[in-house]
Design a protein around this motif. Structure first.
Motif, mmCIF file in Angstrom:
data_model
loop_
_atom_site.group_PDB
_atom_site.id
_atom_site.type_symbol
_atom_site.label_atom_id
_atom_site.label_comp_id
_atom_site.label_asym_id
_atom_site.label_seq_id
_atom_site.Cartn_x
_atom_site.Cartn_y
_atom_site.Cartn_z
ATOM 1 N N UNK A 1 -11.047 9.221 4.898
ATOM 2 C CA UNK A 1 -12.451 8.871 4.827
ATOM 3 C C UNK A 1 -13.039 9.396 3.530
ATOM 4 N N UNK A 2 -13.561 8.488 2.743
ATOM 5 C CA UNK A 2 -14.285 8.840 1.531
ATOM 6 C C UNK A 2 -15.770 8.947 1.869
ATOM 7 N N UNK A 3 -16.526 9.703 1.093
ATOM 8 C CA UNK A 3 -17.960 9.819 1.362
ATOM 9 C C UNK A 3 -18.636 8.456 1.416
ATOM 10 N N UNK A 4 -19.431 8.246 2.449
ATOM 11 C CA UNK A 4 -20.141 6.996 2.608
ATOM 12 C C UNK A 4 -19.322 5.856 3.163
ATOM 13 N N UNK A 5 -18.059 6.105 3.481
ATOM 14 C CA UNK A 5 -17.170 5.075 3.994
ATOM 15 C C UNK A 5 -16.727 5.404 5.409
ATOM 16 N N UNK A 6 -16.239 4.393 6.095
ATOM 17 C CA UNK A 6 -15.687 4.599 7.412
ATOM 18 C C UNK A 6 -14.309 5.221 7.355
ATOM 19 N N UNK A 7 -13.882 5.714 8.489
ATOM 20 C CA UNK A 7 -12.568 6.317 8.567
ATOM 21 C C UNK A 7 -11.521 5.210 8.700
ATOM 22 N N UNK A 8 -10.554 5.196 7.796
ATOM 23 C CA UNK A 8 -9.572 4.142 7.675
ATOM 24 C C UNK A 8 -8.207 4.632 8.140
ATOM 25 N N UNK A 9 -7.582 3.904 9.046
ATOM 26 C CA UNK A 9 -6.209 4.214 9.405
ATOM 27 C C UNK A 9 -5.294 3.707 8.310
ATOM 28 N N UNK A 10 -4.487 4.595 7.751
ATOM 29 C CA UNK A 10 -3.599 4.204 6.671
ATOM 30 C C UNK A 10 -2.133 4.208 7.071
ATOM 31 N N UNK A 11 -1.781 4.922 8.119
ATOM 32 C CA UNK A 11 -0.392 4.970 8.549
ATOM 33 C C UNK A 11 -0.322 5.411 9.994
ATOM 34 N N UNK A 12 0.672 4.913 10.713
ATOM 35 C CA UNK A 12 0.910 5.321 12.088
ATOM 36 C C UNK A 12 2.405 5.309 12.347
ATOM 37 N N UNK B 1 1.759 0.689 8.117
ATOM 38 C CA UNK B 1 0.906 1.112 7.019
ATOM 39 C C UNK B 1 -0.183 0.092 6.761
ATOM 40 N N UNK B 2 -1.281 0.577 6.254
ATOM 41 C CA UNK B 2 -2.299 -0.320 5.755
ATOM 42 C C UNK B 2 -1.850 -0.908 4.423
ATOM 43 N N UNK B 3 -2.416 -2.047 4.078
ATOM 44 C CA UNK B 3 -2.060 -2.676 2.811
ATOM 45 C C UNK B 3 -2.406 -1.796 1.616
ATOM 46 N N UNK B 4 -3.410 -0.965 1.756
ATOM 47 C CA UNK B 4 -3.853 -0.156 0.635
ATOM 48 C C UNK B 4 -2.848 0.913 0.216
#
Length: 125
Positions: free
Chosen positions: A38-49, A58-61
């Protein structure tokens, strides 16, 4: 109770590498686990599981740059990060399914999680 604790966050240069770790304490069954950021001002993003059988997603990012892994008891979780970019700057959190479900799906860890307190990763250009 179950507790998670992240470590390994740091400030690094773009293109660099970093490995984050998460240790799990308490009584639980090996389950779907993952990493969010989570970056400031952004939502919490799942990047890996990763599920209890070791299957990652994984997320595409981050796909192709980050690798998630666990020990064979699900007592620790790692995230190997390479080719870091300034846009990877965020606070990184590990998560464990509160319901102790074995397998991950695209919706896994979006709710009913145990969370750590996070560790900061800052990537300079």
């Amino acid at each position: 109770e179950v507790g998670l604790m992240e470590s390994g966050g740091d400030s690094v240069q773009a293109g660099g590498s970093l490995t984050l770790s998460c240790t799990v304490s308490g009584t639980y069954t090996r389950s779907c686990m993952g990493w969010f950021r989570q970056a400031p001002g952004s939502g919490r993003e799942r990047i890996a599981a990763i599920d209890s059988g070791g299957t990652p997603s994984y997320s595409d990012s981050v796909k192709g740059r980050f690798t998630i892994s666990t020990d064979n008891r699900g007592k620790s979780l790692s995230l190997q990060m390479t080719g870091l970019k300034p846009e990877d700057t965020a606070r990184y959190y590990c998560a464990l399914d509160r319901l102790f479900r074995s397998y991950c799906s695209g919706a896994s860890l979006k709710e009913n999680n145990y969370w750590g307190q996070g560790t900061q990763v800052t990537v300079s250009s």
